[in-house]
Design a protein around this motif. Structure first.
Motif, PDB file in Angstrom:
ATOM      1  N   VAL A 135     -14.323  20.293  47.748  1.00 18.52           N
ATOM      2  CA  VAL A 135     -15.238  20.192  46.614  1.00 18.52           C
ATOM      3  C   VAL A 135     -15.681  18.731  46.540  1.00 18.52           C
ATOM      4  O   VAL A 135     -14.843  17.841  46.373  1.00 18.52           O
ATOM      5  CB  VAL A 135     -14.557  20.625  45.296  1.00 18.52           C
ATOM      6  CG1 VAL A 135     -15.495  20.420  44.119  1.00 18.52           C
ATOM      7  CG2 VAL A 135     -14.095  22.065  45.378  1.00 18.52           C
ATOM      8  N   GLU A 136     -16.963  18.527  46.691  1.00 18.99           N
ATOM      9  CA  GLU A 136     -17.519  17.172  46.688  1.00 18.99           C
ATOM     10  C   GLU A 136     -16.773  16.263  47.661  1.00 18.99           C
ATOM     11  O   GLU A 136     -16.444  15.108  47.356  1.00 18.99           O
ATOM     12  CB  GLU A 136     -17.525  16.601  45.268  1.00 18.99           C
ATOM     13  CG  GLU A 136     -18.384  17.426  44.317  1.00 18.99           C
ATOM     14  CD  GLU A 136     -18.299  16.962  42.871  1.00 18.99           C
ATOM     15  OE1 GLU A 136     -17.648  15.937  42.592  1.00 18.99           O
ATOM     16  OE2 GLU A 136     -18.902  17.635  42.020  1.00 18.99           O
ATOM     17  N   GLY A 137     -16.447  16.823  48.837  1.00 23.98           N
ATOM     18  CA  GLY A 137     -15.790  16.061  49.881  1.00 23.98           C
ATOM     19  C   GLY A 137     -14.308  15.822  49.686  1.00 23.98           C
ATOM     20  O   GLY A 137     -13.704  15.061  50.427  1.00 23.98           O
ATOM     21  N   LYS A 138     -13.702  16.501  48.693  1.00 23.70           N
ATOM     22  CA  LYS A 138     -12.277  16.298  48.420  1.00 23.70           C
ATOM     23  C   LYS A 138     -11.554  17.650  48.430  1.00 23.70           C
ATOM     24  O   LYS A 138     -12.036  18.613  47.827  1.00 23.70           O
ATOM     25  CB  LYS A 138     -12.086  15.652  47.044  1.00 23.70           C
ATOM     26  CG  LYS A 138     -12.695  14.270  46.954  1.00 23.70           C
ATOM     27  CD  LYS A 138     -12.547  13.708  45.571  1.00 23.70           C
ATOM     28  CE  LYS A 138     -13.279  12.364  45.512  1.00 23.70           C
ATOM     29  NZ  LYS A 138     -13.366  11.857  44.169  1.00 23.70           N
ATOM     30  N   PRO A 139     -10.380  17.715  49.084  1.00 19.66           N
ATOM     31  CA  PRO A 139      -9.603  18.961  49.038  1.00 19.66           C
ATOM     32  C   PRO A 139      -9.196  19.255  47.591  1.00 19.66           C
ATOM     33  O   PRO A 139      -8.662  18.383  46.903  1.00 19.66           O
ATOM     34  CB  PRO A 139      -8.383  18.674  49.901  1.00 19.66           C
ATOM     35  CG  PRO A 139      -8.662  17.403  50.624  1.00 19.66           C
ATOM     36  CD  PRO A 139      -9.715  16.678  49.860  1.00 19.66           C
ATOM     37  N   THR A 140      -9.471  20.482  47.151  1.00 18.29           N
ATOM     38  CA  THR A 140      -9.250  20.852  45.755  1.00 18.29           C
ATOM     39  C   THR A 140      -8.712  22.279  45.678  1.00 18.29           C
ATOM     40  O   THR A 140      -9.192  23.162  46.375  1.00 18.29           O
ATOM     41  CB  THR A 140     -10.588  20.785  44.976  1.00 18.29           C
ATOM     42  OG1 THR A 140     -11.135  19.474  45.131  1.00 18.29           O
ATOM     43  CG2 THR A 140     -10.402  21.082  43.502  1.00 18.29           C
ATOM     44  N   ILE A 141      -7.720  22.484  44.824  1.00 19.32           N
ATOM     45  CA  ILE A 141      -7.264  23.846  44.547  1.00 19.32           C
ATOM     46  C   ILE A 141      -8.239  24.427  43.534  1.00 19.32           C
ATOM     47  O   ILE A 141      -8.266  24.003  42.381  1.00 19.32           O
ATOM     48  CB  ILE A 141      -5.824  23.869  44.008  1.00 19.32           C
ATOM     49  CG1 ILE A 141      -4.869  23.332  45.070  1.00 19.32           C
ATOM     50  CG2 ILE A 141      -5.435  25.286  43.581  1.00 19.32           C
ATOM     51  CD1 ILE A 141      -3.446  23.138  44.581  1.00 19.32           C
TER      52      ILE A 141
ATOM     53  N   PHE B  67      -3.757  21.314  56.330  1.00 19.74           N
ATOM     54  CA  PHE B  67      -5.203  21.514  56.374  1.00 19.74           C
ATOM     55  C   PHE B  67      -5.667  22.393  57.528  1.00 19.74           C
ATOM     56  O   PHE B  67      -6.850  22.674  57.655  1.00 19.74           O
ATOM     57  CB  PHE B  67      -5.917  20.157  56.447  1.00 19.74           C
ATOM     58  CG  PHE B  67      -5.633  19.307  55.244  1.00 19.74           C
ATOM     59  CD1 PHE B  67      -6.141  19.640  54.002  1.00 19.74           C
ATOM     60  CD2 PHE B  67      -4.830  18.181  55.342  1.00 19.74           C
ATOM     61  CE1 PHE B  67      -5.869  18.873  52.880  1.00 19.74           C
ATOM     62  CE2 PHE B  67      -4.559  17.400  54.232  1.00 19.74           C
ATOM     63  CZ  PHE B  67      -5.076  17.740  52.991  1.00 19.74           C
ATOM     64  N   GLU B  68      -4.725  22.809  58.372  1.00 18.68           N
ATOM     65  CA  GLU B  68      -5.042  23.684  59.498  1.00 18.68           C
ATOM     66  C   GLU B  68      -4.038  24.835  59.468  1.00 18.68           C
ATOM     67  O   GLU B  68      -3.677  25.263  58.387  1.00 18.68           O
ATOM     68  CB  GLU B  68      -4.980  22.868  60.801  1.00 18.68           C
ATOM     69  CG  GLU B  68      -5.995  21.725  60.827  1.00 18.68           C
ATOM     70  CD  GLU B  68      -5.734  20.688  61.920  1.00 18.68           C
ATOM     71  OE1 GLU B  68      -4.755  20.846  62.692  1.00 18.68           O
ATOM     72  OE2 GLU B  68      -6.507  19.717  61.987  1.00 18.68           O
TER      73      GLU B  68
END
Length: 143
Positions: free
Chosen positions: A87-93, A38-39
């Motif tokens: 996306v809506e607070g969730k990591p999304t591809i 995530f970084e």
């Protein structure tokens, strides 16, 4: 058809934990962590492995399609860029960009683009990732 395997082990909590991913073929084993995912930390991550799978699959699919159409390529190089977004607070591809360059003697540029687009849509990894919002392709024919 063969079944391919990979495994992962995660130790600890989300932010301070660490993990290792292993390919069943033993061709790769690598560490991953919250920072590598995530970084910009050291190590691999699931999205990078998806990108590798997509690039490899597309390069083979494009080569096969060109050959089948009577234009055997000298070389096909592909890169996939997997975009992980919130996306809506969730990591999304949400998006994958495929970039390709190919050396294909005698092929008209329009025919090359047509074959490249069909290869993108037909590649097994593209089909598996059909739920991703957008898979774009930028294919360049080299002289």
């Amino acid at each position: 058809m063969p079944i391919r395997r990979a495994s992962a082990v995660w130790e600890g909590g989300l932010r301070d934990g660490k993990g290792t991913m292993h390919l069943g073929s033993q061709a790769f084993e690598g560490p991953y962590s919250f920072p590598s995912r995530f970084e910009e930390g050291v190590g691999t991550n699931p999205e990078e492995l998806i990108a590798a799978a997509h690039a490899g699959c597309f390069a083979m699919a494009l080569s096969a399609s060109l050959e089948r159409e009577g234009f055997p390529p000298r070389r096909v190089a592909a890169e996939a860029r997997v975009h992980l977004e919130m996306v809506e607070g969730k990591p999304t591809i949400r998006r994958i960009q495929l970039l390709a360059e190919a050396e294909v003697p005698g092929i008209p540029p329009e025919k090359f683009q047509e074959i490249a687009q069909a290869a993108k849509e037909g590649c097994p990894v593209s089909r598996a990732l059909a739920g991703v919002g957008e898979i774009s392709l930028e294919a360049r024919l080299l002289p």
